[in-house]
Write a protein that holds these residues in place. Sequence first.
Motif, short mmCIF file in Angstrom:
data_model
loop_
_atom_site.label_atom_id
_atom_site.label_comp_id
_atom_site.label_asym_id
_atom_site.label_seq_id
_atom_site.Cartn_x
_atom_site.Cartn_y
_atom_site.Cartn_z
N SER A 148 -33.28 51.06 25.11
CA SER A 148 -33.99 51.55 26.28
C SER A 148 -33.14 52.47 27.15
N ILE A 149 -31.89 52.68 26.76
CA ILE A 149 -30.93 53.53 27.46
C ILE A 149 -30.83 53.13 28.93
N GLU A 150 -30.94 51.86 29.20
CA GLU A 150 -30.71 51.38 30.56
C GLU A 150 -29.24 51.03 30.69
N SER A 151 -28.71 51.29 31.85
CA SER A 151 -27.30 50.97 32.02
C SER A 151 -27.08 50.36 33.39
N ASN A 152 -25.98 49.70 33.52
CA ASN A 152 -25.65 49.02 34.77
C ASN A 152 -24.14 48.97 34.89
N LEU A 153 -23.68 49.15 36.10
CA LEU A 153 -22.25 49.10 36.36
C LEU A 153 -22.01 48.08 37.46
N SER A 154 -21.12 47.15 37.19
CA SER A 154 -20.83 46.11 38.17
C SER A 154 -19.35 46.07 38.47
N PHE A 155 -19.05 45.79 39.70
CA PHE A 155 -17.66 45.64 40.12
C PHE A 155 -17.48 44.29 40.78
N GLY A 156 -16.30 43.75 40.59
CA GLY A 156 -15.99 42.52 41.28
C GLY A 156 -14.51 42.48 41.62
N CYS A 157 -14.19 41.85 42.73
CA CYS A 157 -12.78 41.73 43.06
C CYS A 157 -12.53 40.48 43.87
N GLU A 158 -11.29 40.06 43.86
CA GLU A 158 -10.85 38.88 44.59
C GLU A 158 -9.62 39.25 45.41
N PHE A 159 -9.58 38.75 46.61
CA PHE A 159 -8.39 38.94 47.44
C PHE A 159 -7.93 37.58 47.93
N TRP A 160 -6.72 37.24 47.55
CA TRP A 160 -6.18 35.93 47.92
C TRP A 160 -5.28 36.10 49.14
N GLN A 161 -5.35 35.12 49.98
CA GLN A 161 -4.53 35.15 51.17
C GLN A 161 -3.52 34.02 51.12
N LYS A 162 -2.27 34.43 51.26
CA LYS A 162 -1.20 33.43 51.21
C LYS A 162 -0.92 32.89 52.59
N LYS A 163 -0.23 31.79 52.55
CA LYS A 163 0.24 31.24 53.82
C LYS A 163 1.50 31.98 54.20
N HIS A 164 1.41 32.90 55.18
CA HIS A 164 2.56 33.76 55.48
C HIS A 164 3.62 33.04 56.28
N HIS A 165 3.19 32.52 57.41
CA HIS A 165 4.18 31.80 58.22
C HIS A 165 4.42 30.43 57.60
N LEU A 166 5.47 29.83 57.98
CA LEU A 166 5.90 28.55 57.46
C LEU A 166 6.19 28.60 55.96
N LEU A 167 6.45 29.82 55.49
CA LEU A 167 6.69 29.94 54.05
C LEU A 167 8.01 29.26 53.68
N LEU A 194 -15.85 39.46 46.13
CA LEU A 194 -16.90 40.46 46.31
C LEU A 194 -17.39 40.89 44.95
N SER A 195 -18.66 41.10 44.86
CA SER A 195 -19.15 41.70 43.63
C SER A 195 -20.41 42.49 43.94
N THR A 196 -20.57 43.57 43.21
CA THR A 196 -21.73 44.41 43.45
C THR A 196 -22.24 44.95 42.12
N SER A 197 -23.51 45.25 42.12
CA SER A 197 -24.11 45.80 40.91
C SER A 197 -24.94 47.00 41.29
N LEU A 198 -24.79 48.07 40.54
CA LEU A 198 -25.43 49.33 40.94
C LEU A 198 -26.93 49.29 40.72
N ARG A 199 -27.36 48.70 39.60
CA ARG A 199 -28.80 48.72 39.30
C ARG A 199 -29.56 47.74 40.19
N ASP A 200 -28.98 46.55 40.34
CA ASP A 200 -29.68 45.54 41.13
C ASP A 200 -29.56 45.79 42.63
N LYS A 201 -28.62 46.63 43.01
CA LYS A 201 -28.40 46.97 44.43
C LYS A 201 -28.17 45.71 45.26
#
Lengths: 493, 459
Positions: free
Chosen positions: A302-321, A418-425
């Motif tokens: 059907s020549i349908e296409s979809n592009l998805s992105f996902g990412c993760e950002f971890w936060q460390k314990k900065h003080h008291l390291l 976070l994740s996003t998909s272009l076709r599903d918006k």
Amino acid sequence: MLPYMDQVLRAFYQSTHWSTQNSYEDITATSRTLLDFRIPSAIHLQISNKSTPNTFNSLDFSTRSRINGSLSYLYSDAQQLEKFMRNSTDIPLQDATETYRQLQPNLNYSVSSGNTLSSDNTTVDNDKKLLHDSKFVKKSLYYGRMYYPSSDLEAMIIKRLSPQTQFMLKGVSSFKESLNVLTCYFQRDSHRNLQEWIFSTSDLLCGYRVLHNFLTTPSKFNTSLYNNSSLSLGAEFWLGLVSLSPGCSTTLRYYTHSTNTGRPLTLTLSWNPLFGHISSTYSAKTGTNSTFCAKYDFNLYSIESNLSFGCEFWQKKHHLLETNKNNNDKLEPISDELVDINPNSRATKLLHENVPDLNSAVNDIPSTLDIPVHKQKLLNDLTYAFSSSLRKIDEERSTIEKFDNKINSSIFTSVWKLSTSLRDKTLKLLWEGKWRGFLISAGTELVFTRGFQESLSDDEKNDNAISISATDTENGNIPVFPAKFGIQFQYST
Amino acid sequence: MSFRFNEAVFGDNSFNERIREKLSTALNSPSKKKLDILKSGIKVQKVDFPTIPQLEILDLDIITQPKSLAKGICKISCKDAMLRIQTVIESNLLLINEQDTPSFTMPQLINNGSFTIPITMTFSSIELEAITNIFVKNPGIGISFNDVDLDFKFDCSVKILQSTIERRLKESMHVVFKDVLPSLIFNTSQNWFTNRGESTSTIPGKREHHHQQTTMSRNVILDGSDFQELSPINMLRLSSIVSSRSTLSLHSTVMNSLSAIPGCLERQNLYRFISRMPSLNNYYSSQSFPQPKSSTVSSKQLVKPFYCSHNLLPKTVLDSSQYDLATITKIQSRLFDRSNSNDDNAKPRRRKIKCKKTRTPSNLQSQGEQAVDDSTAIETVTSTPVQTPIPELEEQSPPYLKTTVSIRDKYVIPEKISLNLDSKKDTSKKKPFYFIGLNSQEPSNNWKWGMEDSPPPYH
């Protein structure tokens, strides 16, 4: 967040030395967890505890329109289960949530036995011994869950039949919808292959899944002597006997580490020949605190296409390291143990069997006093001759080890997904973190409605001009609306 | 009683538009449980009824029961209609199954995405012919479809599914005519009876449409004012029927036609009707065959009551070779079908006699003698005691084309059939001749007329 019972299940697999990375079902697990993570859709509370070393209870509440919940029990006769289970205050965040799956290249144990003997660490040996132990004790797990007020029942039995086989039975019984489904799994893991036979009573679904791990032989093109990649190929075949609906797919997975930075990356390519779906994913852990994933779907017919992105950002314990590092034994006793054990075990596992364990060889040579002097000299000469390549191996391994150590030792407080998909918006947003012993995950799913409203306004253009301006301003104000919103609390002792 | 059939409704294209509108709203009604396989609404692309549906009233009865108004038998026929619908279906059935079962027990499939296919279904050259019983009662109209003959060509854009869908459609058509359509008509007609004259619809788009329905409904029930609108011709006919009944005369009012009302049979015309029942002589008479004066079958015999007429062909018919053997066989089988009303699958037992020429040298001597020999030979073969074939000699006919036709054991009067064949050719080739007859028919078998596969030719 992983539900408590899934954590217990994971601990059961760890204690019985059943590797989950070989399952074909989880061949795309990394991209799935980064793109299709589950977002709570209500206020959800889960309280769980380990009543005895072998039994676990969990109580769930959720309020959507009315209060409903579930009560689950689990019993397992597996030993050392408590070693792998931690309560919500102690568990590291990267273990409590689904994230990037780091694979360990599979070694052919029969071949590698000669090498691992000389290894100074015993974890792999223990694993190997347990797997080939003649005194294998059949371990099993029983799980039951009752939902109220709908009074649905869930049950699961897992039995380890032999060192290489496992039997799993899952069932759901719903009184209201008069729905009874039973699904049986029979899994056979020979480390190079994992085969699964599945039968489900819904639609009389029969399935066969297989995953084959190609041995990571040092290739001619590979400039890196230290081989750390793994290549797996899997396929699945399904047939629903009632509706005669077939299904099949095949997937190729390549997992490796970047040689310079030591960061892991996963590539998968899966293809559904029946319906022409092709999907390729690329996931990489770009740093200790970030992960990215991209997925491209394409349909041949059907020549349908979809592009998805996902990412993760971890936060460390900065003080008291610093204090944390000092009080590491106090605060995170088990994670410290993991830090101690895992890198070494990983190192030996990552090491290819064709390459002799030089690290241990070098260490062993001075200690072995019975080696004659001329042989000692020869060895020293050899070591000197190959020192550059040996150093290279050590460097590569050390970078990978360093990176792994860094991730395992760091204490994360929260993660943004976070994740996003272009076709599903759609845009999915999830925050997971620890707060005073609670594991909290809160998230929302946003749906972009701009296209929909534009079409609406186009329709209204025929009616009058005033409505256009009205809808335009509305469009400008609210282009998105949340389709889902929820927060989940977990507490376990 | 009179009806007005408003042809103008069907005349312009608005009728097709209305059907399309109704059909699409009915197919996409939210009350109906939506199937999982359908990924979009059903769109009715094209509806075309090029000809006006024909409604033929075969029988009408006004019963004096308190609530019922009329009872009738109608023939509805509709030709060359066309219908095209379009929708989008999900072809991945495993995905539907996955969505139905709880995720706990459903194994997770890799790359099991949805794959939708647009599908267009075209029903062309729909031909419907149905005989219906209609009961008009006070709360509504009840219709039962008795004899439905539906035929259509089906074309599906997905060729793999075409045969399956067609088979299922044909299976479900039975239910549609037995169950769905009657209940639908009853429900809509209930609306007409109860909401008469008031437009209670709330949807502004449908108001006009609804209004049309209510105005139509007024003609269903007779009011006193309706009598003024009746056509004078119909009233005249009605009065003549009434007068013919009141005189008790046995002669029909109209001499040349069977009935005053087309499709209705009156008692005094029954003998005519019976006389035109398909027997051999009737069939002959129904044709416009010029009867010769010297015919042995007089025209008086035609109007004789059935019980005294014989099922036989006049000699002149055979002489003039109006009938060939196939026609006679057809009439016979039709007769058999009529008399054998109980089981449809019974086949007429035909007696076939092969007249193979076993010529002795003496037979070749003269034509006349040969003919006698042949007929006697037949007689010996068909040795039933009731049958009394009376062979008659005819000099002109070729020898082995003379044969007898026995239809009923009781009524058999054998006739000669002279077939229009080339005698020379046959003698040269010595082609065997097949003798076809029909026997063991009981004359007391109940005859049935009306609403059969082949109605009697009384038009």
